[in-house]
Design a protein around this motif. Structure first.
Motif, mmCIF file in Angstrom:
data_model
loop_
_atom_site.group_PDB
_atom_site.id
_atom_site.type_symbol
_atom_site.label_atom_id
_atom_site.label_comp_id
_atom_site.label_asym_id
_atom_site.label_seq_id
_atom_site.Cartn_x
_atom_site.Cartn_y
_atom_site.Cartn_z
ATOM 1 N N ASP A 81 -2.187 4.546 -4.507
ATOM 2 C CA ASP A 81 -1.679 5.056 -3.232
ATOM 3 C C ASP A 81 -2.249 6.440 -2.949
ATOM 4 O OD1 ASP A 81 -0.185 2.777 -2.894
ATOM 5 O OD2 ASP A 81 1.703 3.657 -3.566
ATOM 6 N N LYS B 229 -3.694 -4.634 10.548
ATOM 7 C CA LYS B 229 -3.080 -3.498 11.225
ATOM 8 C C LYS B 229 -1.643 -3.269 10.758
ATOM 9 C CE LYS B 229 -1.895 -1.755 15.831
ATOM 10 N NZ LYS B 229 -1.907 -2.047 17.301
ATOM 11 N N THR B 230 -0.888 -4.343 10.591
ATOM 12 C CA THR B 230 0.523 -4.227 10.204
ATOM 13 C C THR B 230 0.667 -3.637 8.810
ATOM 14 O OG1 THR B 230 1.123 -6.120 11.588
ATOM 15 C CG2 THR B 230 2.683 -5.480 9.870
ATOM 16 N N LYS B 231 -0.112 -4.146 7.864
ATOM 17 C CA LYS B 231 -0.036 -3.644 6.487
ATOM 18 C C LYS B 231 -0.512 -2.191 6.418
ATOM 19 C CE LYS B 231 -1.692 -4.400 1.749
ATOM 20 N NZ LYS B 231 -0.364 -4.035 1.177
ATOM 21 N N THR C 130 -0.438 0.092 8.787
ATOM 22 C CA THR C 130 0.593 0.935 9.395
ATOM 23 C C THR C 130 1.755 1.142 8.424
ATOM 24 O OG1 THR C 130 0.009 0.174 11.616
ATOM 25 C CG2 THR C 130 2.193 1.161 11.332
ATOM 26 N N TYR C 131 2.169 0.060 7.747
ATOM 27 C CA TYR C 131 3.280 0.140 6.788
ATOM 28 C C TYR C 131 2.937 1.071 5.629
ATOM 29 C CZ TYR C 131 6.354 -1.244 2.967
ATOM 30 O OH TYR C 131 7.232 -1.219 1.911
ATOM 31 N N GLU C 132 1.737 0.940 5.086
ATOM 32 C CA GLU C 132 1.344 1.743 3.927
ATOM 33 C C GLU C 132 1.250 3.225 4.284
ATOM 34 O OE1 GLU C 132 0.947 0.943 0.759
ATOM 35 O OE2 GLU C 132 1.467 -1.150 1.099
ATOM 36 N N LYS D 256 2.793 4.853 6.715
ATOM 37 C CA LYS D 256 4.137 5.400 6.966
ATOM 38 C C LYS D 256 4.911 5.558 5.669
ATOM 39 C CE LYS D 256 8.159 4.985 9.956
ATOM 40 N NZ LYS D 256 8.826 4.222 11.022
ATOM 41 N N LYS D 257 4.772 4.601 4.768
ATOM 42 C CA LYS D 257 5.493 4.669 3.494
ATOM 43 C C LYS D 257 5.030 5.856 2.660
ATOM 44 C CE LYS D 257 4.275 2.093 0.030
ATOM 45 N NZ LYS D 257 4.000 0.980 -0.895
ATOM 46 N N PRO E 15 3.776 7.324 11.037
ATOM 47 C CA PRO E 15 2.910 6.227 11.476
ATOM 48 C C PRO E 15 1.487 6.764 11.588
ATOM 49 C CG PRO E 15 4.832 6.455 12.910
ATOM 50 C CD PRO E 15 4.798 7.677 12.046
#
Length: 316
Positions: free
Chosen positions: A206, A238-240, A242-244, A246-247, A252
């Motif tokens: 990460d 795009k979804t993954k 964006t999630y990563e 933000k996490k 975002p």
């Protein structure tokens, strides 16, 4: 946990409406035959209660908590966290941990304190003669437990079985229960070693991901970055993506990009006293001076011009 697997006396509620078991120094029960276990508890609370023993504290052993149900506001080495169902926390003897308020919410929590033969900031973990785990294994496990950043494992539901098995063995104390308990604990620590190793590797990945993303964005802050293109650069949808982002950053993707632009703007204001706000806005990729001023003011609580004047006064 199915409490009805236990003897009736251990299923009966106490005067507070709670039930379960708690063996410790003043009530050792089966732990008399297992001196390397300082405490074992498994309690179901049916009402909110104050328990001063659960306030931030130090123990002389490795302390492990596993939450079956409920939510517990916890603190480990000054960092506030939430222990949620299927969360496991593990702390070293020098890690202060507990509930700041001492409030134990409705729910079910298990805990275990193992007292090693040797374990400190200066000395490697050594469980003692009861464990057949290798010296190298124990030392590596100790290093991971000793780092407070590794204190919480989320979605660790596989640890529930170990606490269920330990509770039943300690409650019934059938022939050979001491050996069974030792085996359960070794399996628990093997699983803990694996999951902590995986967590550390994931954290490193990460960190590398955010570092690479930051470098890419800073390489051209004036560019209009599209989330789809960034996601593709990291082989993500795009979804993954964006999630990563933000996490790992708390923002975002678009907000993270703005944060990097504002970091650059602050750097320029501090180091280039003669730069105009319009120049800084352009270098940092803002569409206009107005957009730069409003965004800077919103994020920092002060306009960029006033911030620049403050910096000039500090230099005098």
């Amino acid at each position: 946990m199915n409490s009805f697997l236990l003897p009736k006396t251990l299923r009966e509620k106490d005067e507070h409406g709670n039930y379960g078991v708690w063996w410790h120094e003043n009530n050792p029960g089966p732990l008399k035959k297992l001196p390397f276990i300082s405490q074992f508890g498994s309690m179901k609370f049916s009402k909110v209660r104050i328990d001063d023993t659960m306030r931030p504290h130090l123990n002389d052993g490795i302390e492990i908590h596993y939450v079956n149900s409920g939510k517990y506001d916890w603190v480990i080495e000054g960092k506030e966290i939430e222990l949620l169902p299927e969360n496991l926390s593990v702390t070293a003897p020098w890690h202060e941990n507990g509930s700041l308020s001492g409030i134990m919410d409705i729910g079910q929590i298990n805990w275990l304190i193992i007292k090693p033969e040797d374990f400190s900031k200066e000395t490697a973990l050594k469980f003692g003669n009861w464990s057949k785990l290798s010296k190298n294994f124990q030392e590596n496990l100790g290093k991971m437990i000793g780092d407070a950043n590794n204190s919480v494992l989320e979605k660790a539901k596989n640890f529930k079985k170990y606490f269920d098995e330990l509770r039943n063995e300690l409650a019934y104390q059938e022939e050979g229960f001491e050996i069974k308990v030792q085996n359960i604990l070794e399996n628990l620590f093997i699983d803990l070693h694996r999951q902590l190793s995986n967590k550390i590797q994931k954290n490193q990945e990460d960190g590398s991901f955010i570092e690479k993303l930051t470098q890419l964005l800073k390489s051209d802050l004036t560019r209009k970055w599209h989330i789809e293109d960034l996601a593709l650069a990291f082989n993500m949808g795009k979804t993954k993506f964006t999630y990563e982002v933000k996490k790992l950053t708390g923002f975002p993707p678009n907000s993270f990009i703005i944060s990097l632009k504002l970091e650059k703007a602050i750097e320029l204001i501090q180091n280039n006293k003669n730069s105009s706000m319009a120049e800084i806005a352009f270098i940092c990729g803002f569409s206009s001076l107005q957009h730069f001023t409003s965004t800077f003011s919103q994020r920092n609580g002060i306009s960029p011009r006033k911030y620049q004047l403050q910096q000039h006064k500090k230099r005098k």
